[in-house]
Design a protein around this motif. Structure first.
Motif, short mmCIF file in Angstrom:
data_model
loop_
_atom_site.label_atom_id
_atom_site.label_comp_id
_atom_site.label_asym_id
_atom_site.label_seq_id
_atom_site.Cartn_x
_atom_site.Cartn_y
_atom_site.Cartn_z
N THR A 125 37.50 37.76 43.20
CA THR A 125 38.22 36.75 43.99
C THR A 125 38.07 37.04 45.48
O THR A 125 37.82 36.13 46.28
CB THR A 125 39.70 36.72 43.59
OG1 THR A 125 39.80 36.49 42.19
CG2 THR A 125 40.45 35.64 44.35
N ASN A 128 34.52 36.17 46.55
CA ASN A 128 34.37 34.71 46.70
C ASN A 128 35.01 34.23 47.99
O ASN A 128 34.44 33.42 48.72
CB ASN A 128 35.02 33.98 45.51
CG ASN A 128 34.01 33.38 44.57
OD1 ASN A 128 32.89 33.07 44.94
ND2 ASN A 128 34.41 33.22 43.33
N ASN A 129 36.21 34.73 48.27
CA ASN A 129 36.91 34.34 49.49
C ASN A 129 36.16 34.80 50.74
O ASN A 129 36.08 34.07 51.73
CB ASN A 129 38.34 34.90 49.49
CG ASN A 129 39.22 34.23 48.47
OD1 ASN A 129 38.95 33.13 48.00
ND2 ASN A 129 40.31 34.89 48.11
N HIS A 132 33.26 32.54 51.31
CA HIS A 132 33.72 31.26 51.85
C HIS A 132 34.05 31.38 53.34
O HIS A 132 33.75 30.48 54.14
CB HIS A 132 34.94 30.77 51.06
CG HIS A 132 35.28 29.35 51.30
ND1 HIS A 132 36.52 28.85 51.08
CD2 HIS A 132 34.55 28.31 51.77
CE1 HIS A 132 36.55 27.57 51.40
NE2 HIS A 132 35.36 27.22 51.83
N TYR A 147 27.87 35.76 47.86
CA TYR A 147 27.91 34.97 46.61
C TYR A 147 27.01 35.60 45.55
O TYR A 147 27.34 35.61 44.37
CB TYR A 147 27.50 33.52 46.85
CG TYR A 147 28.59 32.65 47.43
CD1 TYR A 147 29.85 32.56 46.82
CD2 TYR A 147 28.38 31.90 48.58
CE1 TYR A 147 30.85 31.76 47.35
CE2 TYR A 147 29.38 31.10 49.11
CZ TYR A 147 30.60 31.02 48.49
OH TYR A 147 31.59 30.23 49.00
N ASN A 157 30.04 32.55 37.13
CA ASN A 157 30.97 32.01 38.13
C ASN A 157 30.37 30.74 38.74
O ASN A 157 29.45 30.79 39.55
CB ASN A 157 31.24 33.07 39.21
CG ASN A 157 32.32 32.67 40.16
OD1 ASN A 157 32.29 31.60 40.74
ND2 ASN A 157 33.28 33.57 40.35
N ASP A 158 30.92 29.60 38.34
CA ASP A 158 30.38 28.30 38.76
C ASP A 158 30.47 28.08 40.26
O ASP A 158 29.54 27.54 40.87
CB ASP A 158 31.09 27.15 38.02
CG ASP A 158 30.73 27.11 36.55
OD1 ASP A 158 29.61 27.54 36.20
OD2 ASP A 158 31.56 26.64 35.75
N THR A 159 31.57 28.48 40.86
CA THR A 159 31.73 28.29 42.31
C THR A 159 30.66 29.05 43.06
O THR A 159 30.00 28.49 43.95
CB THR A 159 33.13 28.78 42.76
OG1 THR A 159 34.12 28.04 42.04
CG2 THR A 159 33.33 28.59 44.25
N ALA A 160 30.46 30.31 42.71
CA ALA A 160 29.46 31.13 43.40
C ALA A 160 28.06 30.57 43.18
O ALA A 160 27.26 30.52 44.12
CB ALA A 160 29.55 32.57 42.92
N LYS A 161 27.76 30.14 41.95
CA LYS A 161 26.43 29.56 41.68
C LYS A 161 26.18 28.34 42.54
O LYS A 161 25.14 28.22 43.19
CB LYS A 161 26.33 29.14 40.20
CG LYS A 161 26.02 30.23 39.25
CD LYS A 161 25.90 29.63 37.85
CE LYS A 161 25.82 30.68 36.79
NZ LYS A 161 25.76 30.12 35.45
N ARG A 162 27.13 27.43 42.52
CA ARG A 162 26.99 26.15 43.23
C ARG A 162 26.87 26.37 44.74
O ARG A 162 25.99 25.83 45.39
CB ARG A 162 28.18 25.25 42.89
CG ARG A 162 28.09 23.84 43.38
CD ARG A 162 29.26 22.98 42.94
NE ARG A 162 30.52 23.46 43.51
CZ ARG A 162 31.50 24.05 42.83
NH1 ARG A 162 31.40 24.22 41.53
NH2 ARG A 162 32.60 24.46 43.43
N ARG A 163 27.75 27.19 45.30
CA ARG A 163 27.74 27.43 46.74
C ARG A 163 26.49 28.19 47.17
O ARG A 163 25.90 27.92 48.21
CB ARG A 163 28.99 28.20 47.18
CG ARG A 163 30.29 27.47 46.96
CD ARG A 163 30.40 26.11 47.64
NE ARG A 163 29.99 26.14 49.01
CZ ARG A 163 29.33 25.15 49.62
NH1 ARG A 163 29.02 24.05 48.97
NH2 ARG A 163 28.99 25.25 50.88
#
Length: 175
Positions: A125, A128-129, A132, A147, A157-163
């Motif tokens: 977490t 990820n933060n 960001h 990421y 981790n979808d957020t990390a993949k996408r970003r």
């Protein structure tokens, strides 16, 4: 057949109203419980010194209420209340980083996320933060790198993949 269609409509309407009523009651109970915890912790911490967990819990409630400056003060008190319990401090530093991030104080938030990661290097977490925050500071290379580190610990981790993919495209086009 003439009577069955209105009965179906009425049944659907009653079902929707029952679901809406359930959702409202559930939210009221949840809010009431949160307000009770808030009230209890505020009273206790006004009169006596609290524990790391109590300051953190109250700070987290303030974060949920978007009271960022007040939450930061509580997180700082949580750190001071820690008795060599650095294992539990990583979430406190992460939450404090989030409070600074929400106030667009990205440099300070980055410092707090890094402090959390010193204590717990695989804290996804916080990673990820941190990524960001780098992204908001337009530090694209550091954001991609962070990421990618998230994906080492949590490959799905979808957020990390996408970003990460989005930022890689920006790096390629800017080169």
């Amino acid at each position: 057949m003439d009577i069955s269609l209105p009965v179906i409509y009425l049944s659907v309407l009653v079902a929707l109203l029952a679901f809406a009523g359930f959702a409202v009651i559930r939210q009221v109970l949840k809010t009431r419980k949160l307000e009770n915890v808030l009230s209890r912790l505020e009273k206790k911490l006004q009169n006596e010194r609290g524990t790391l967990e109590e300051y953190y819990e109250l700070g987290s409630i303030y974060l949920d209420k978007n009271l960022f400056a007040q939450s930061i003060v509580l997180f700082q008190k949580a750190i001071k209340a820690a008795d060599d319990d650095s294992q539990n401090l990583a979430p406190v530093y992460n939450a404090m980083g989030f409070a600074y991030f929400a106030q667009e104080q990205y440099d300070i938030s980055i410092r707090q996320y890094k402090e959390a990661l010193k204590l717990e290097p695989n804290y996804v977490t916080a990673l990820n933060n941190l990524a960001h925050a780098y992204e908001r500071k337009k530090l694209i290379a550091q954001a991609v790198e962070t990421y990618e580190e998230v994906l080492k610990y949590e490959p799905k981790n979808d957020t990390a993949k996408r970003r990460c993919e989005s930022l890689r495209k920006r790096l390629v086009t800017s080169s």
